[in-house]
Design an enzyme around this catalytic site. Structure first.
Site, mmCIF file in Angstrom:
data_model
loop_
_atom_site.group_PDB
_atom_site.id
_atom_site.type_symbol
_atom_site.label_atom_id
_atom_site.label_comp_id
_atom_site.label_asym_id
_atom_site.label_seq_id
_atom_site.Cartn_x
_atom_site.Cartn_y
_atom_site.Cartn_z
ATOM 1 N N ASP A 185 1.282 2.256 -7.727
ATOM 2 C CA ASP A 185 2.091 2.563 -8.917
ATOM 3 C C ASP A 185 3.236 1.555 -9.046
ATOM 4 O OD1 ASP A 185 0.653 5.132 -9.360
ATOM 5 O OD2 ASP A 185 1.576 5.609 -7.443
ATOM 6 N N HIS B 285 2.642 10.951 -6.319
ATOM 7 C CA HIS B 285 1.596 10.062 -6.867
ATOM 8 C C HIS B 285 0.715 10.913 -7.780
ATOM 9 C CE1 HIS B 285 -1.555 7.168 -7.370
ATOM 10 N NE2 HIS B 285 -2.429 8.018 -6.882
HETATM 11 P P1 NAX Z 1 -14.862 7.030 -2.390
HETATM 12 O O1 NAX Z 1 -15.421 8.344 -2.801
HETATM 13 O O2 NAX Z 1 -15.559 5.767 -2.786
HETATM 14 O O3 NAX Z 1 -14.769 7.012 -0.802
HETATM 15 C C1 NAX Z 1 -14.198 8.042 -0.059
HETATM 16 C C2 NAX Z 1 -14.863 8.031 1.302
HETATM 17 O O4 NAX Z 1 -14.196 8.968 2.119
HETATM 18 C C3 NAX Z 1 -16.347 8.424 1.248
HETATM 19 O O5 NAX Z 1 -17.134 7.437 1.896
HETATM 20 C C4 NAX Z 1 -16.361 9.762 2.014
HETATM 21 O O6 NAX Z 1 -17.563 9.941 2.754
HETATM 22 C C5 NAX Z 1 -15.152 9.586 2.928
HETATM 23 N N1 NAX Z 1 -14.628 10.839 3.460
HETATM 24 C C6 NAX Z 1 -14.527 12.044 2.832
HETATM 25 N N2 NAX Z 1 -14.036 12.960 3.687
HETATM 26 C C7 NAX Z 1 -13.817 12.321 4.858
HETATM 27 C C8 NAX Z 1 -13.340 12.747 6.128
HETATM 28 N N3 NAX Z 1 -13.000 14.021 6.363
HETATM 29 N N4 NAX Z 1 -13.237 11.835 7.120
HETATM 30 C C9 NAX Z 1 -13.598 10.553 6.914
HETATM 31 N N5 NAX Z 1 -14.092 10.101 5.737
HETATM 32 C C10 NAX Z 1 -14.182 10.974 4.723
HETATM 33 O O7 NAX Z 1 -13.357 7.037 -2.850
HETATM 34 P P2 NAX Z 1 -12.345 5.795 -2.993
HETATM 35 O O8 NAX Z 1 -12.459 5.234 -4.348
HETATM 36 O O9 NAX Z 1 -12.495 4.898 -1.821
HETATM 37 O O10 NAX Z 1 -10.944 6.567 -2.971
HETATM 38 C C11 NAX Z 1 -10.490 7.195 -1.786
HETATM 39 C C12 NAX Z 1 -9.272 8.048 -2.074
HETATM 40 O O11 NAX Z 1 -8.192 7.257 -2.547
HETATM 41 C C13 NAX Z 1 -9.489 9.126 -3.143
HETATM 42 O O12 NAX Z 1 -8.913 10.325 -2.660
HETATM 43 C C14 NAX Z 1 -8.694 8.613 -4.328
HETATM 44 O O13 NAX Z 1 -8.276 9.660 -5.156
HETATM 45 C C15 NAX Z 1 -7.557 7.941 -3.611
HETATM 46 N N6 NAX Z 1 -6.760 6.986 -4.381
HETATM 47 C C16 NAX Z 1 -5.429 6.962 -4.149
HETATM 48 C C17 NAX Z 1 -4.596 6.059 -4.773
HETATM 49 C C18 NAX Z 1 -3.129 6.038 -4.494
HETATM 50 O O14 NAX Z 1 -2.439 5.240 -5.173
HETATM 51 N N7 NAX Z 1 -2.562 6.826 -3.589
HETATM 52 C C19 NAX Z 1 -5.133 5.099 -5.775
HETATM 53 C C20 NAX Z 1 -6.582 4.867 -5.640
HETATM 54 C C21 NAX Z 1 -7.403 6.071 -5.311
HETATM 55 O O15 NAX Z 1 -7.645 6.788 -6.500
#
Ligand code: NAX
Length: 322
Positions: free
Chosen positions: A156, A184
């Site tokens: 952000d 966020h």
């Molecule tokens: P993806 O769905 O591509 O990847 C997430 C991965 O996490 C998957 O491979 C899943 O198997 C794994 N996972 C789920 N539960 C798990 C656990 N208990 N232990 C280990 N791995 C686990 O999502 P992606 O685009 O990579 O985004 C990841 C996260 O970042 C999401 O929660 C998203 O909302 C968040 N974001 C946060 C942002 C921020 O500024 N704070 C911005 C970007 C993003 O939206």
């Protein structure tokens, strides 16, 4: 040697993040890295494929890559933990279900960090709802100082700097003292009231700040999804690299950045909430920038986002997650 644990390693942010950590972009070209990747069992094969590609880069700084589906193994000896995997909100999801699903992830991960990580562990939570996930993890790690649990608002922050650059025509490198306050989420407050361009306060039209700048930054994630068909990944990974690099190596003299940290009641944000503040870093510790003047417009927005964080804390408390 620094051991870095990354959760959600097979996801899209993981794919944009791991190669940059291994190349030295996060910790510097003098620091060899051990990567420990955590995934859910059904994504371990995909994470192993990413590990194969990391091997194939023959990064001189990369000592090892290991893949786990067990948190207590994945966090063993970790100096830095990037908690990217989470259960983000989907349209049909009630808040209590969202928070409960994340409690089931971040509670155990906090316990594993408490028992297995190195004493100097630094945690950045990226997975949403990032601030409250960080609060949950911290509350399950009683032996780790609370200040080591942070959540990411650097994306952000970088979006705000970029928008200000585009509006004024000043290069990004000339802009300093931009702040993201709060959660966020859509209630975040991107604040340019202390911003400087080439060391001087720019004259910004308040209507632009209120009606264009703030909503554009706060809704940028949605705009990316609409344009790209999937959520921000490379820019999120870049922001995570920026956050940890500045935490470890310090922020530039005269500037600050934004990070969500456990509040010490600064600026009226209730103690303990993991809220974004203007921060500097020196000696590996974040400091909230003290003594900024907060005008009435800013006060309302900081209070609104803090109120949302307080609601989330009340909800996870009621659910027995912290
Ligand atoms: P993806 O769905 O591509 O990847 C997430 C991965 O996490 C998957 O491979 C899943 O198997 C794994 N996972 C789920 N539960 C798990 C656990 N208990 N232990 C280990 N791995 C686990 O999502 P992606 O685009 O990579 O985004 C990841 C996260 O970042 C999401 O929660 C998203 O909302 C968040 N974001 C946060 C942002 C921020 O500024 N704070 C911005 C970007 C993003 O939206």
């Amino acid at each position: 040697m620094t051991t870095v644990t990354v959760t959600g390693a097979a996801g899209q942010i993981g794919y944009a993040l791991l190669f940059r950590i291994a190349s030295g972009a996060m910790l510097g070209s003098g620091t060899p890295v051990r990567l420990r990747l955590l995934e859910v069992p059904q994504a371990v094969a995909a994470a192993s494929g990413v590990a194969m590609e990391l091997d194939d880069c023959a990064f001189p700084l990369l000592e090892s890559v290991d893949v786990f589906d067990d948190a207590s193994l994945a966090f063993e000896g970790a100096n830095v933990a990037l908690l990217v995997g989470s259960r983000p909100r989907t349209a049909d999801m009630a808040r209590a279900d969202l928070l409960a699903a994340n409690g089931a992830i971040f509670g155990p991960q906090g316990r594993a960090i408490n028992s297995a990580a190195s004493d100097d562990i630094r945690v950045l939570v990226v997975g949403n709802p990032a601030n409250t996930n960080a609060l949950i993890a911290a509350s399950h790690a009683p032996d780790v100082p609370r200040s080591r649990f942070t959540a990411m608002t650097r994306l952000d922050h970088n979006r705000a700097v970029s928008q200000l650059s585009q509006k004024t025509g000043a290069p990004v490198s000339a802009i300093s003292r931009v702040t993201i306050w709060g959660n966020h989420s859509a209630t975040q407050y991107p604040d340019v009231s202390h911003a400087l361009i080439d060391g001087r306060a720019p004259k910004l039209d308040h209507a632009w700040v209120e009606n264009e700048f703030i909503p554009t930054v706060a809704r940028r994630g949605t705009a990316i999804i609409e344009a790209r068909g999937s959520s921000s990944a490379a820019s999120a990974a870049n922001a995570a690299i920026d956050h940890v690099r500045d935490w470890v190596h310090g922020t530039p003299e005269g500037d600050w950045t934004s990070a969500a940290l456990p509040s010490d009641s600064s600026y009226g944000v209730p103690e303990g909430l993991v809220s974004s503040f203007p921060v500097t870093s020196a000696g590996g510790e974040w400091q909230i920038v003290p003594g900024l003047e907060i005008d009435e417009f800013s006060r309302e927005r900081i209070d609104a986002s803090a109120a949302e964080l307080a609601d989330e804390r009340a909800a996870v408390t009621e659910l027995g997650l912290i």
